[in-house]
Design a protein around this motif. Structure first.
Motif, PDB file in Angstrom:
ATOM      1  N   ALA A   1      -1.258  90.848 -12.715  1.00 42.17           N
ATOM      2  CA  ALA A   1      -1.217  89.415 -12.405  1.00 42.17           C
ATOM      3  C   ALA A   1      -2.634  88.880 -12.182  1.00 42.17           C
ATOM      4  O   ALA A   1      -3.460  88.957 -13.080  1.00 42.17           O
ATOM      5  N   ASP A   2      -2.945  88.373 -10.962  1.00 38.78           N
ATOM      6  CA  ASP A   2      -4.247  87.738 -10.720  1.00 38.78           C
ATOM      7  C   ASP A   2      -5.290  88.818 -10.407  1.00 38.78           C
ATOM      8  O   ASP A   2      -5.806  88.929  -9.294  1.00 38.78           O
ATOM      9  N   THR A   3      -5.602  89.590 -11.431  1.00 37.72           N
ATOM     10  CA  THR A   3      -6.363  90.830 -11.262  1.00 37.72           C
ATOM     11  C   THR A   3      -7.770  90.613 -10.733  1.00 37.72           C
ATOM     12  O   THR A   3      -8.245  91.390  -9.887  1.00 37.72           O
ATOM     13  N   ASP A   4      -8.467  89.592 -11.225  1.00 38.06           N
ATOM     14  CA  ASP A   4      -9.842  89.401 -10.774  1.00 38.06           C
ATOM     15  C   ASP A   4      -9.894  89.001  -9.306  1.00 38.06           C
ATOM     16  O   ASP A   4     -10.759  89.454  -8.546  1.00 38.06           O
ATOM     17  N   THR A   5      -8.940  88.175  -8.886  1.00 38.45           N
ATOM     18  CA  THR A   5      -8.913  87.738  -7.500  1.00 38.45           C
ATOM     19  C   THR A   5      -8.557  88.879  -6.548  1.00 38.45           C
ATOM     20  O   THR A   5      -9.212  89.068  -5.514  1.00 38.45           O
ATOM     21  N   ILE A   6      -7.540  89.637  -6.876  1.00 39.11           N
ATOM     22  CA  ILE A   6      -7.126  90.733  -6.003  1.00 39.11           C
ATOM     23  C   ILE A   6      -8.228  91.783  -5.901  1.00 39.11           C
ATOM     24  O   ILE A   6      -8.536  92.293  -4.813  1.00 39.11           O
ATOM     25  N   ALA A   7      -8.866  92.096  -7.016  1.00 36.79           N
ATOM     26  CA  ALA A   7      -9.943  93.091  -6.995  1.00 36.79           C
ATOM     27  C   ALA A   7     -11.170  92.565  -6.248  1.00 36.79           C
ATOM     28  O   ALA A   7     -11.885  93.335  -5.596  1.00 36.79           O
ATOM     29  N   ALA A   8     -11.422  91.253  -6.342  1.00 37.10           N
ATOM     30  CA  ALA A   8     -12.542  90.672  -5.590  1.00 37.10           C
ATOM     31  C   ALA A   8     -12.282  90.743  -4.085  1.00 37.10           C
ATOM     32  O   ALA A   8     -13.181  91.080  -3.297  1.00 37.10           O
ATOM     33  N   ILE A   9     -11.060  90.416  -3.677  1.00 40.97           N
ATOM     34  CA  ILE A   9     -10.719  90.461  -2.253  1.00 40.97           C
ATOM     35  C   ILE A   9     -10.788  91.899  -1.739  1.00 40.97           C
ATOM     36  O   ILE A   9     -11.413  92.182  -0.709  1.00 40.97           O
ATOM     37  N   ALA A  10     -10.156  92.812  -2.461  1.00 38.38           N
ATOM     38  CA  ALA A  10     -10.183  94.226  -2.055  1.00 38.38           C
ATOM     39  C   ALA A  10     -11.606  94.754  -2.037  1.00 38.38           C
ATOM     40  O   ALA A  10     -12.013  95.479  -1.112  1.00 38.38           O
ATOM     41  N   GLY A  11     -12.390  94.388  -3.034  1.00 34.90           N
ATOM     42  CA  GLY A  11     -13.770  94.866  -3.112  1.00 34.90           C
ATOM     43  C   GLY A  11     -14.610  94.436  -1.930  1.00 34.90           C
ATOM     44  O   GLY A  11     -15.465  95.194  -1.454  1.00 34.90           O
ATOM     45  N   SER A  12     -14.362  93.225  -1.427  1.00 30.92           N
ATOM     46  CA  SER A  12     -15.160  92.756  -0.295  1.00 30.92           C
ATOM     47  C   SER A  12     -14.990  93.651   0.919  1.00 30.92           C
ATOM     48  O   SER A  12     -15.955  93.931   1.640  1.00 30.92           O
ATOM     49  N   LEU A  13     -13.779  94.138   1.162  1.00 31.28           N
ATOM     50  CA  LEU A  13     -13.541  94.985   2.332  1.00 31.28           C
ATOM     51  C   LEU A  13     -13.990  96.421   2.077  1.00 31.28           C
ATOM     52  O   LEU A  13     -14.551  97.075   2.972  1.00 31.28           O
TER      53      LEU A  13
END
Length: 327
Positions: free
Chosen positions: A274-286
């Protein structure tokens, strides 16, 4: 959100803290770029920074998630306070400049709110807040993930205060989203980032204490479900679903450390679809907040780039000006 004041605890900015702060921005940008090719397409088995996507983007180029986060990071890069309207005005103006000059892909809600900027009187931030409130009043779909996706720099603004971090999360979210669930998801994630940068530990439940008491059971269950894999990945455009998917990806590598944790955690976020770039960006920040820029795979950090004309290292360096600036 709890209104009880908390005494600030002085933070010593050590080299490890600096590395973790840079990791917040760098790993988030890398997650964004890794997810770009697969946004709302078939979820990949082996994600790569091959570009394309909805932009379309060059290989390694980040999307609106990081573009909007960069607007915030640049607005507070000298230590400007997110609790001052003047700073929010700068960020609001940055958003409008981005919309006119740099936006390669804009979410439906964000486009609608920014598009209403000239319909209202007041300062730049007041105009956006009024537009966000009007948008929320006319739909039951005002809890999109467009504020949560850009929380990376917000989590760096007040390393010495969970309460100030929560207040900043709500203030920045309110520029485009007028919704309680959006506010609460941003509080949880920014506090998790702040705590990880300071301690090197990943935990999301401490942020629950910063929420209104009547919201805490809801979010406890949402987090429990995320850890159990009880997810609706097709609805991760919703702020709650986005937090759950992002936390699921982070939690999936709880037994790993360093480069392995960062790489696999971000890849797992993209694999959710689904919204792969957003989820990976959020996860990546943490993940970056816990393990640092030094744990971001070199092949990613050397490739990642994007508006407003920044390399990954240049974007990551904005984190240092934020945490050194004071508020």
């Amino acid at each position: 959100m709890s209104t009880q004041p908390s005494e600030r605890q002085p933070i010593v900015i050590t080299p490890d803290v600096e590395d973790r702060a840079r990791g917040v921005l760098l790993a988030s940008a890398c997650g964004d770029a890794l997810g770009v090719p697969y946004e709302f397409a078939k979820a990949p088995t082996h994600p790569e920074m091959i570009g394309g996507g909805l932009g379309p983007y060059d290989p390694g180029e980040w999307s609106d998630d990081t573009q909007m986060a960069a607007c915030i990071a640049q607005g507070i890069s000298g230590g400007a306070s997110l609790l001052k309207d003047s700073t929010l005005d700068v960020i609001a103006e940055n958003f409008m400049t981005w919309l006119r000059e740099g936006a390669t892909d804009v979410g439906t809600q964000t486009r609608a709110v920014l598009g209403g900027f000239d319909d209202y009187a007041g300062t730049a931030s007041a105009k956006l807040k009024k537009s966000a409130k009007a948008y929320s009043a006319q739909t039951d779909r005002a809890a999109g993930n467009g504020a949560l996706m850009r929380t990376a720099p917000v989590g760096l603004a007040y390393l010495d205060s969970p309460t100030a971090t929560a207040q900043a999360a709500v203030a920045v979210a309110g520029l485009t989203h007028d919704d309680q669930l959006v506010d609460e998801s941003c509080i949880l994630w920014t506090e998790a980032i702040r705590n990880a940068v300071v301690t090197g530990e990943i935990a999301i439940r401490p942020g629950i204490d910063l929420l209104r008491p009547e919201s805490r059971d809801y979010w406890t269950k949402a987090i429990d479900d995320a850890e159990a894999g009880s997810l609706n990945t097709h609805q991760n455009g919703f702020t709650v679903g986005a937090l759950q998917c992002s936390w699921n990806a982070v939690h999936s590598v709880a037994s790993l450390t360093g480069v392995e944790a960062v790489q696999l955690g971000i890849e797992n976020a993209v694999r959710l679809g689904a919204d792969t770039d957003t989820i990976a960006a959020i996860a990546g920040s943490l993940l970056g907040a816990a393990w640092g820029a030094s744990s971001v795979p070199t092949i990613w950090s050397e490739a990642v780039h994007g508006w407003p004309g920044l390399t990954g290292d240049q974007y990551a360096d904005l984190a240092l000006t934020i945490i050194r600036g004071g508020n």
